[in-house]
Design a protein around this motif. Structure first.
Motif, PDB file in Angstrom:
ATOM      1  N   UNK A  79      33.541  25.119  45.446  1.00 34.28           N
ATOM      2  CA  UNK A  79      32.350  24.801  46.481  1.00 34.28           C
ATOM      3  C   UNK A  79      33.010  25.746  47.828  1.00 34.28           C
ATOM      4  N   UNK A  80      33.821  26.304  48.374  1.00 34.68           N
ATOM      5  CA  UNK A  80      34.885  26.519  49.486  1.00 34.68           C
ATOM      6  C   UNK A  80      34.267  27.790  49.997  1.00 34.68           C
ATOM      7  N   UNK A  81      34.866  28.905  48.552  1.00 28.79           N
ATOM      8  CA  UNK A  81      34.677  30.040  48.857  1.00 28.79           C
ATOM      9  C   UNK A  81      33.331  30.471  48.962  1.00 28.79           C
ATOM     10  N   UNK A  82      32.934  29.734  48.401  1.00 30.26           N
ATOM     11  CA  UNK A  82      31.325  29.956  48.062  1.00 30.26           C
ATOM     12  C   UNK A  82      30.367  29.888  49.694  1.00 30.26           C
ATOM     13  N   UNK A  83      31.019  28.956  50.239  1.00 34.41           N
ATOM     14  CA  UNK A  83      30.101  28.698  51.266  1.00 34.41           C
ATOM     15  C   UNK A  83      30.933  29.466  52.529  1.00 34.41           C
ATOM     16  N   UNK A  84      32.270  30.284  52.074  1.00 35.88           N
ATOM     17  CA  UNK A  84      33.217  30.820  53.797  1.00 35.88           C
ATOM     18  C   UNK A  84      31.785  32.693  53.256  1.00 35.88           C
ATOM     19  N   UNK A  85      32.189  32.951  54.332  1.00 37.64           N
ATOM     20  CA  UNK A  85      31.338  34.121  54.638  1.00 37.64           C
ATOM     21  C   UNK A  85      32.066  36.087  54.678  1.00 37.64           C
ATOM     22  N   UNK A  86      33.613  35.296  54.420  1.00 31.45           N
ATOM     23  CA  UNK A  86      34.118  35.853  54.339  1.00 31.45           C
ATOM     24  C   UNK A  86      35.238  36.295  52.808  1.00 31.45           C
ATOM     25  N   UNK A  87      35.028  37.455  51.611  1.00 30.95           N
ATOM     26  CA  UNK A  87      35.055  37.537  50.713  1.00 30.95           C
ATOM     27  C   UNK A  87      36.537  37.298  50.644  1.00 30.95           C
ATOM     28  N   UNK A  88      37.531  38.507  51.740  1.00 25.54           N
ATOM     29  CA  UNK A  88      39.266  38.591  51.752  1.00 25.54           C
ATOM     30  C   UNK A  88      39.415  37.035  51.762  1.00 25.54           C
ATOM     31  N   UNK A  89      38.903  36.847  52.592  1.00 29.81           N
ATOM     32  CA  UNK A  89      39.869  34.680  52.446  1.00 29.81           C
ATOM     33  C   UNK A  89      39.719  33.929  51.458  1.00 29.81           C
ATOM     34  N   UNK A  90      38.035  34.776  50.463  1.00 31.62           N
ATOM     35  CA  UNK A  90      37.687  33.373  49.634  1.00 31.62           C
ATOM     36  C   UNK A  90      38.615  34.440  47.912  1.00 31.62           C
ATOM     37  N   UNK A  91      38.777  35.770  48.438  1.00 30.18           N
ATOM     38  CA  UNK A  91      39.837  36.235  47.685  1.00 30.18           C
ATOM     39  C   UNK A  91      41.130  35.456  47.109  1.00 30.18           C
ATOM     40  N   UNK A  92      41.413  35.719  48.483  1.00 30.34           N
ATOM     41  CA  UNK A  92      43.096  34.958  48.763  1.00 30.34           C
ATOM     42  C   UNK A  92      43.779  34.124  48.751  1.00 30.34           C
ATOM     43  N   UNK A  93      42.478  33.230  48.637  1.00 29.15           N
ATOM     44  CA  UNK A  93      42.392  31.522  48.373  1.00 29.15           C
ATOM     45  C   UNK A  93      42.547  30.959  47.198  1.00 29.15           C
ATOM     46  N   UNK A  94      41.597  32.524  46.213  1.00 24.86           N
ATOM     47  CA  UNK A  94      42.122  31.737  45.237  1.00 24.86           C
ATOM     48  C   UNK A  94      43.169  32.744  43.967  1.00 24.86           C
ATOM     49  N   UNK A  95      43.238  33.554  44.446  1.00 28.33           N
ATOM     50  CA  UNK A  95      44.642  33.937  43.725  1.00 28.33           C
ATOM     51  C   UNK A  95      46.221  33.056  44.293  1.00 28.33           C
ATOM     52  N   UNK A  96      45.797  32.264  45.163  1.00 32.33           N
ATOM     53  CA  UNK A  96      47.051  31.583  45.948  1.00 32.33           C
ATOM     54  C   UNK A  96      46.996  30.716  44.724  1.00 32.33           C
ATOM     55  N   UNK A  97      45.634  30.136  44.820  1.00 35.75           N
ATOM     56  CA  UNK A  97      45.640  29.047  43.408  1.00 35.75           C
ATOM     57  C   UNK A  97      45.536  29.639  41.916  1.00 35.75           C
TER      58      UNK A  97
END
Length: 139
Positions: free
Chosen positions: A59-77
């Motif tokens: 949900x957080x990644x879907x609402x964020x506008x930066x795909x690099x931050x979203x991808x790094x969060x998913x990679x970290x998880x």
């Protein structure tokens, strides 16, 4: 149950699959199917713990506008989620030898005594706590 493990009271529990050997049944499947089924079993067991965290993260990644931050969060998880499985997979051969050793010692006196004594001790403590609540307060 503790008295049954100590073999003071003999009580035979019902067993529905006496002649079923899951290893023999799994031997009929190819190794890729066995690995897939093992992964599905682990996913089913882990989903009650991981689904709320993953849903919040998605949900957080879907609402964020930066795909690099979203991808790094998913990679970290994903890295943190898989990290405990890597040592377990690395030591699978050692685990198999430990399990084969355990199979020969299932009726070991120490094991039966430990389990039975722990069950009876815990039950005795609970019983005494109910009778004398002030006596066990300080423990």
């Amino acid at each position: 149950m503790g008295l049954n493990l100590l073999e003071v009271i003999e009580h035979q529990l019902p067993s529905f699959f006496n002649n079923f050997d899951p290893r023999a049944a799994a031997a009929n499947f190819p190794s890729s199917v066995q690995a897939y089924l093992a992964g599905q079993t682990i996913a089913l067991a882990a989903s009650p713990c991981s689904t709320p965290v993953l849903a919040t993260l998605l949900g957080y990644v879907a609402t964020s506008t930066d795909p690099v931050v979203g991808g790094s969060l998913l990679l970290t998880y994903t890295t943190g989620y898989v990290a405990p499985l890597i040592p377990a997979a690395s030591f699978a051969r050692a685990l198999q030898s430990l399990l084969s050793f355990r199979k020969g010692s299932t009726q070991c006196f120490y094991r039966i005594m430990t389990r039975g004594a722990l069950l009876l001790g815990g039950r005795l403590y609970t019983f005494l706590d109910r009778l004398f609540p002030a006596a066990t307060m300080g423990m």
